[in-house]
Structure formats: structure tokens, C-alpha cells
Design a protein around this motif. Structure first.
Motif, PDB file in Angstrom:
ATOM      1  N   ASP A 110      34.174 107.083  -2.285  1.00  0.00           N
ATOM      2  CA  ASP A 110      35.591 107.347  -2.085  1.00  0.00           C
ATOM      3  C   ASP A 110      35.855 108.332  -0.957  1.00  0.00           C
ATOM      4  OD1 ASP A 110      36.277 105.655  -4.172  1.00  0.00           O
ATOM      5  OD2 ASP A 110      36.249 107.253  -5.659  1.00  0.00           O
ATOM      6  N   LEU A 111      34.805 108.906  -0.385  1.00  0.00           N
ATOM      7  CA  LEU A 111      34.975 109.871   0.701  1.00  0.00           C
ATOM      8  C   LEU A 111      35.283 109.158   2.005  1.00  0.00           C
ATOM      9  CD1 LEU A 111      32.068 112.388   0.026  1.00  0.00           C
ATOM     10  CD2 LEU A 111      34.499 112.668  -0.478  1.00  0.00           C
ATOM     11  N   PRO A 112      35.977 109.831   2.931  1.00  0.00           N
ATOM     12  CA  PRO A 112      36.220 109.231   4.238  1.00  0.00           C
ATOM     13  C   PRO A 112      34.897 108.923   4.939  1.00  0.00           C
ATOM     14  CG  PRO A 112      37.528 111.227   3.947  1.00  0.00           C
ATOM     15  CD  PRO A 112      36.571 111.157   2.794  1.00  0.00           C
ATOM     16  N   ALA A 113      34.874 107.829   5.695  1.00  0.00           N
ATOM     17  CA  ALA A 113      33.690 107.457   6.467  1.00  0.00           C
ATOM     18  C   ALA A 113      34.084 107.437   7.943  1.00  0.00           C
ATOM     19  CB  ALA A 113      33.152 106.112   6.019  1.00  0.00           C
ATOM     20  N   LEU A 114      34.124 108.640   8.515  1.00  0.00           N
ATOM     21  CA  LEU A 114      34.529 108.802   9.909  1.00  0.00           C
ATOM     22  C   LEU A 114      33.413 108.369  10.848  1.00  0.00           C
ATOM     23  CD1 LEU A 114      36.116 112.342   9.531  1.00  0.00           C
ATOM     24  CD2 LEU A 114      37.263 110.124   9.426  1.00  0.00           C
ATOM     25  N   ASP A 115      33.782 107.781  11.972  1.00  0.00           N
ATOM     26  CA  ASP A 115      32.792 107.375  12.962  1.00  0.00           C
ATOM     27  C   ASP A 115      32.070 108.596  13.511  1.00  0.00           C
ATOM     28  OD1 ASP A 115      33.273 104.626  12.870  1.00  0.00           O
ATOM     29  OD2 ASP A 115      34.933 104.779  14.297  1.00  0.00           O
ATOM     30  N   PRO A 116      30.728 108.541  13.580  1.00  0.00           N
ATOM     31  CA  PRO A 116      29.977 109.675  14.125  1.00  0.00           C
ATOM     32  C   PRO A 116      30.060 109.702  15.645  1.00  0.00           C
ATOM     33  CG  PRO A 116      28.475 107.907  13.587  1.00  0.00           C
ATOM     34  CD  PRO A 116      29.847 107.483  13.109  1.00  0.00           C
ATOM     35  N   SER A 117      29.856 110.877  16.205  1.00  0.00           N
ATOM     36  CA  SER A 117      29.709 111.029  17.640  1.00  0.00           C
ATOM     37  C   SER A 117      28.214 110.908  17.934  1.00  0.00           C
ATOM     38  CB  SER A 117      30.234 112.402  18.074  1.00  0.00           C
ATOM     39  OG  SER A 117      29.975 112.603  19.441  1.00  0.00           O
ATOM     40  N   VAL A 118      27.812 109.806  18.533  1.00  0.00           N
ATOM     41  CA  VAL A 118      26.391 109.499  18.710  1.00  0.00           C
ATOM     42  C   VAL A 118      25.910 109.979  20.075  1.00  0.00           C
ATOM     43  CG1 VAL A 118      24.671 107.663  18.781  1.00  0.00           C
ATOM     44  CG2 VAL A 118      26.600 107.514  17.179  1.00  0.00           C
ATOM     45  N   GLN A 119      24.989 110.939  20.056  1.00  0.00           N
ATOM     46  CA  GLN A 119      24.334 111.409  21.278  1.00  0.00           C
ATOM     47  C   GLN A 119      23.109 110.530  21.528  1.00  0.00           C
ATOM     48  OE1 GLN A 119      25.911 113.870  22.978  1.00  0.00           O
ATOM     49  NE2 GLN A 119      27.400 113.782  21.314  1.00  0.00           N
ATOM     50  N   ASP A 120      22.700 110.382  22.779  1.00  0.00           N
ATOM     51  CA  ASP A 120      21.602 109.485  23.132  1.00  0.00           C
ATOM     52  C   ASP A 120      20.321 109.776  22.360  1.00  0.00           C
ATOM     53  OD1 ASP A 120      23.187 108.096  24.894  1.00  0.00           O
ATOM     54  OD2 ASP A 120      22.445 109.134  26.677  1.00  0.00           O
ATOM     55  N   ASP A 121      19.969 111.077  22.203  1.00  0.00           N
ATOM     56  CA  ASP A 121      18.687 111.373  21.559  1.00  0.00           C
ATOM     57  C   ASP A 121      18.732 111.193  20.039  1.00  0.00           C
ATOM     58  OD1 ASP A 121      20.263 113.637  21.285  1.00  0.00           O
ATOM     59  OD2 ASP A 121      18.697 115.041  21.877  1.00  0.00           O
ATOM     60  N   ALA A 122      19.913 110.988  19.452  1.00  0.00           N
ATOM     61  CA  ALA A 122      20.038 110.700  18.021  1.00  0.00           C
ATOM     62  C   ALA A 122      20.337 109.216  17.773  1.00  0.00           C
ATOM     63  CB  ALA A 122      21.129 111.555  17.393  1.00  0.00           C
ATOM     64  N   ALA A 123      20.385 108.408  18.825  1.00  0.00           N
ATOM     65  CA  ALA A 123      20.737 106.991  18.685  1.00  0.00           C
ATOM     66  C   ALA A 123      19.834 106.243  17.711  1.00  0.00           C
ATOM     67  CB  ALA A 123      20.753 106.315  20.052  1.00  0.00           C
ATOM     68  N   PRO A 124      18.503 106.463  17.684  1.00  0.00           N
ATOM     69  CA  PRO A 124      17.684 105.729  16.710  1.00  0.00           C
ATOM     70  C   PRO A 124      18.085 106.004  15.257  1.00  0.00           C
ATOM     71  CG  PRO A 124      16.284 106.629  18.427  1.00  0.00           C
ATOM     72  CD  PRO A 124      17.655 107.218  18.621  1.00  0.00           C
ATOM     73  N   PHE A 125      18.493 107.238  14.965  1.00  0.00           N
ATOM     74  CA  PHE A 125      18.952 107.574  13.628  1.00  0.00           C
ATOM     75  C   PHE A 125      20.190 106.759  13.276  1.00  0.00           C
ATOM     76  CE2 PHE A 125      21.968 110.065  11.058  1.00  0.00           C
ATOM     77  CZ  PHE A 125      21.234 110.217   9.890  1.00  0.00           C
ATOM     78  N   TRP A 126      21.182 106.759  14.164  1.00  0.00           N
ATOM     79  CA  TRP A 126      22.442 106.083  13.886  1.00  0.00           C
ATOM     80  C   TRP A 126      22.290 104.567  13.874  1.00  0.00           C
ATOM     81  CZ3 TRP A 126      25.729 108.624  11.337  1.00  0.00           C
ATOM     82  CH2 TRP A 126      25.852 110.005  11.510  1.00  0.00           C
ATOM     83  N   GLU A 127      21.429 104.026  14.738  1.00  0.00           N
ATOM     84  CA  GLU A 127      21.178 102.582  14.717  1.00  0.00           C
ATOM     85  C   GLU A 127      20.574 102.169  13.372  1.00  0.00           C
ATOM     86  OE1 GLU A 127      18.789 101.860  18.180  1.00  0.00           O
ATOM     87  OE2 GLU A 127      20.423 102.455  19.515  1.00  0.00           O
ATOM     88  N   ALA A 128      19.646 102.972  12.854  1.00  0.00           N
ATOM     89  CA  ALA A 128      19.023 102.675  11.560  1.00  0.00           C
ATOM     90  C   ALA A 128      20.041 102.754  10.429  1.00  0.00           C
ATOM     91  CB  ALA A 128      17.856 103.619  11.295  1.00  0.00           C
ATOM     92  N   THR A 129      20.968 103.720  10.486  1.00  0.00           N
ATOM     93  CA  THR A 129      21.961 103.816   9.407  1.00  0.00           C
ATOM     94  C   THR A 129      22.810 102.558   9.339  1.00  0.00           C
ATOM     95  OG1 THR A 129      23.701 104.915  10.708  1.00  0.00           O
ATOM     96  CG2 THR A 129      22.092 106.338   9.558  1.00  0.00           C
TER      97      THR A 129
END
Length: 139
Positions: free
Chosen positions: A3-22
Motif C-alpha cells: 500500500d506504500l507509494p512506489a515512486l520512480d527511483p533516480s537511477v545513476q549509471d553505477d547503480a543501473a545493474p541493481f535497478w535493472e534486476a529489481t
């Protein structure tokens, strides 16, 4: 989906593998090849030894609550979400004691039932950008 908001993350290049996996509902974290430190928040260098020699390791998404807080008043997108749980979860990593700790939300439970040491597993709240927020629910 919690039920919590799911706001779009600000994706930095060096964290892209983390966000792609999510976006695939997988949890990966960088680990330093020089000193074996797992890195939270995901980035392309090790804050412990300054090495840029990191690889990405997939974790099973289980762990336990290390610490938590229950905000009773939300702000911004969380204004109507309170009370909710903000927690550090210590992840299970074979051969790493303790495992890395990540800051997250505990969802799908009564906030009053949350306790330190409680076992949790990852769940993923999809965002509009194709990524997901990693949150945890009690096992």
C-alpha cells in the motif's frame, strides 16, 4: 504490491545493474573483489577500500530486521501512508557474517507486529519506470 507509494527511483549509471534486476524482481548487490565488502547503496566502487573492482552478486532476498522505526506522520507522497515501517534489514549471505544491511520498508503486516530479529523476505513494488522498489515482508 504494498500500500506504500512506489515512486520512480533516480537511477545513476553505477547503480543501473541493481535497478535493472529489481525490474525482474531479483535482488543483486555489488561486492568488492579486493576486500569482499558488500556495498549498500549500490555503486561502482567500494567505500571500504576505494577499489573499483566490484562484481554483482544475486542474493536470495531473505534476512532479518536489524533495526526499525515507525513514522506516525508521513510527508509528500507518504502523507497518507502512515503509520509505516522503515527498517534496516540484514541480508542472508552465505559466508558473510554479518550480511549487508539495506534500508527499506517492511510491508504486508501490522506495523505494531514488527520486531528486531524478525525473519523477512524481499518483495518488489513495481514503478512506472520498469524498475521496482525492494521491500520486505515477514516470513
Amino acid at each position: 504490491m504494498s500500500d506504500l507509494p512506489a515512486l520512480d527511483p533516480s537511477v545513476q549509471d553505477d547503480a543501473a545493474p541493481f535497478w535493472e534486476a529489481t525490474g525482474e524482481h531479483r535482488l543483486v548487490l555489488p561486492r568488492c573483489q579486493r576486500c569482499s565488502t558488500f556495498i549498500w547503496y549500490p555503486r561502482g566502487y567500494c567505500p571500504a577500500c576505494s577499489s573499483f573492482d566490484v562484481d554483482w552478486v544475486e542474493l536470495d532476498g531473505t534476512g532479518e530486521i536489524y533495526s526499525f522505526s515507525i513514522p506516525r506522520r508521513g510527508q509528500g507522497a507518504y502523507r497518507d501512508a502512515a503509520p509505516y515501517v522503515v527498517a534496516y534489514v540484514e541480508l542472508d549471505v552465505p559466508g558473510s557474517d554479518p550480511g549487508p544491511r539495506i534500508i527499506t520498508n517492511i510491508v504486508d503486516c501490522d506495523p505494531a507486529s514488527v520486531s528486531v530479529g524478525q525473519r523477512v523476505t524481499a518483495v518488489f513494488d513495481d514503478t512506472d519506470s520498469g524498475h521496482a522498489l525492494v521491500r520486505f515482508r515477514p516470513i
